[in-house]
Design a protein around this motif. Structure first.
Motif, short mmCIF file in Angstrom:
data_model
loop_
_atom_site.label_atom_id
_atom_site.label_comp_id
_atom_site.label_asym_id
_atom_site.label_seq_id
_atom_site.Cartn_x
_atom_site.Cartn_y
_atom_site.Cartn_z
N SER A 93 0.85 -1.19 0.00
CA SER A 93 0.00 0.00 0.00
C SER A 93 0.88 1.25 0.00
O SER A 93 2.09 1.18 0.25
CB SER A 93 -0.92 0.01 1.21
OG SER A 93 -0.13 -0.01 2.40
N LEU A 94 0.27 2.39 -0.29
CA LEU A 94 0.99 3.66 -0.30
C LEU A 94 1.45 4.01 1.11
O LEU A 94 0.76 3.70 2.08
CB LEU A 94 0.09 4.77 -0.82
CG LEU A 94 -0.17 4.82 -2.32
CD1 LEU A 94 -1.19 5.90 -2.64
CD2 LEU A 94 1.11 5.08 -3.06
N SER A 96 2.06 6.46 4.38
CA SER A 96 1.13 7.42 4.98
C SER A 96 1.35 8.83 4.45
O SER A 96 0.43 9.65 4.48
CB SER A 96 1.27 7.41 6.50
OG SER A 96 2.60 7.75 6.86
N THR A 97 2.54 9.13 3.95
CA THR A 97 2.82 10.47 3.42
C THR A 97 2.31 10.65 2.00
O THR A 97 2.36 11.74 1.47
CB THR A 97 4.34 10.73 3.43
OG1 THR A 97 4.99 9.71 2.68
CG2 THR A 97 4.88 10.74 4.86
N GLY A 98 1.83 9.58 1.38
CA GLY A 98 1.30 9.66 0.03
C GLY A 98 2.30 9.15 -0.99
O GLY A 98 3.35 8.59 -0.66
N ALA A 99 1.96 9.36 -2.25
CA ALA A 99 2.80 8.86 -3.34
C ALA A 99 4.10 9.66 -3.43
O ALA A 99 4.15 10.84 -3.11
CB ALA A 99 2.04 8.95 -4.65
N ILE A 100 5.13 9.00 -3.88
CA ILE A 100 6.42 9.66 -4.07
C ILE A 100 6.38 10.32 -5.45
O ILE A 100 5.99 9.72 -6.43
CB ILE A 100 7.56 8.64 -4.00
CG1 ILE A 100 7.57 8.01 -2.62
CG2 ILE A 100 8.88 9.28 -4.31
CD1 ILE A 100 8.52 6.87 -2.48
N HIS A 101 6.79 11.58 -5.50
CA HIS A 101 6.70 12.33 -6.74
C HIS A 101 8.02 12.32 -7.49
O HIS A 101 9.09 12.11 -6.92
CB HIS A 101 6.27 13.77 -6.46
CG HIS A 101 4.91 13.85 -5.84
ND1 HIS A 101 3.76 13.65 -6.55
CD2 HIS A 101 4.53 14.06 -4.56
CE1 HIS A 101 2.72 13.76 -5.75
NE2 HIS A 101 3.17 14.00 -4.53
N GLU A 102 7.93 12.56 -8.77
CA GLU A 102 9.09 12.60 -9.64
C GLU A 102 9.91 13.86 -9.37
O GLU A 102 9.36 14.93 -9.13
CB GLU A 102 8.59 12.61 -11.09
CG GLU A 102 9.66 12.76 -12.12
CD GLU A 102 9.07 12.78 -13.51
OE1 GLU A 102 9.53 13.59 -14.30
OE2 GLU A 102 8.13 12.03 -13.76
#
Length: 107
Positions: free
Chosen positions: A43-44, A46-52
């Motif tokens: 699952s993702l 807790s901080t959310g998706a990692i961005h480019e």
């Protein structure tokens, strides 16, 4: 008549081979480990998706060898480094897109 019998036997052999292949595949799938349940799936965070992260890179110059050839351990880990200027070069209207494009060139 012989051609019809040969075609029928050939079709039966091919059909038998396909049936055997499907049965073999089903036996192999039965021996595989069970698929993870939905709660076991990753699952993702807790901080959310990692961005480019985008950055401008510059080539890392290869040092000149004085007498002997360079060995891999004498080179850096990466073939490029972070550039000092992080502003992207933009296309200028009126400049040529490529050689022989028919444009006016760099004006």
């Amino acid at each position: 008549m012989l051609n019809v019998i040969a075609a029928f036997v050939g079709g039966a052999v091919i059909a038998g081979a396909l049936i055997w292949a499907v049965q073999l595949g089903m036996r192999v799938m039965d021996r595989e480990a069970v698929r993870p349940r939905p709660e076991e799936q990753p699952s993702l965070p807790s901080t959310g998706a990692i961005h480019e992260i985008r950055e401008m890179r510059e080539p890392d110059e290869v040092p000149l060898a004085e007498q002997e050839r360079l060995m891999p351990y004498q080179l850096h880990h990466s073939g490029s480094r972070r550039g000092k200027d992080q502003h992207r070069k933009r296309w200028l209207p009126g400049s040529s897109g490529s050689f022989g494009s028919g444009g006016l060139g760099h004006v």
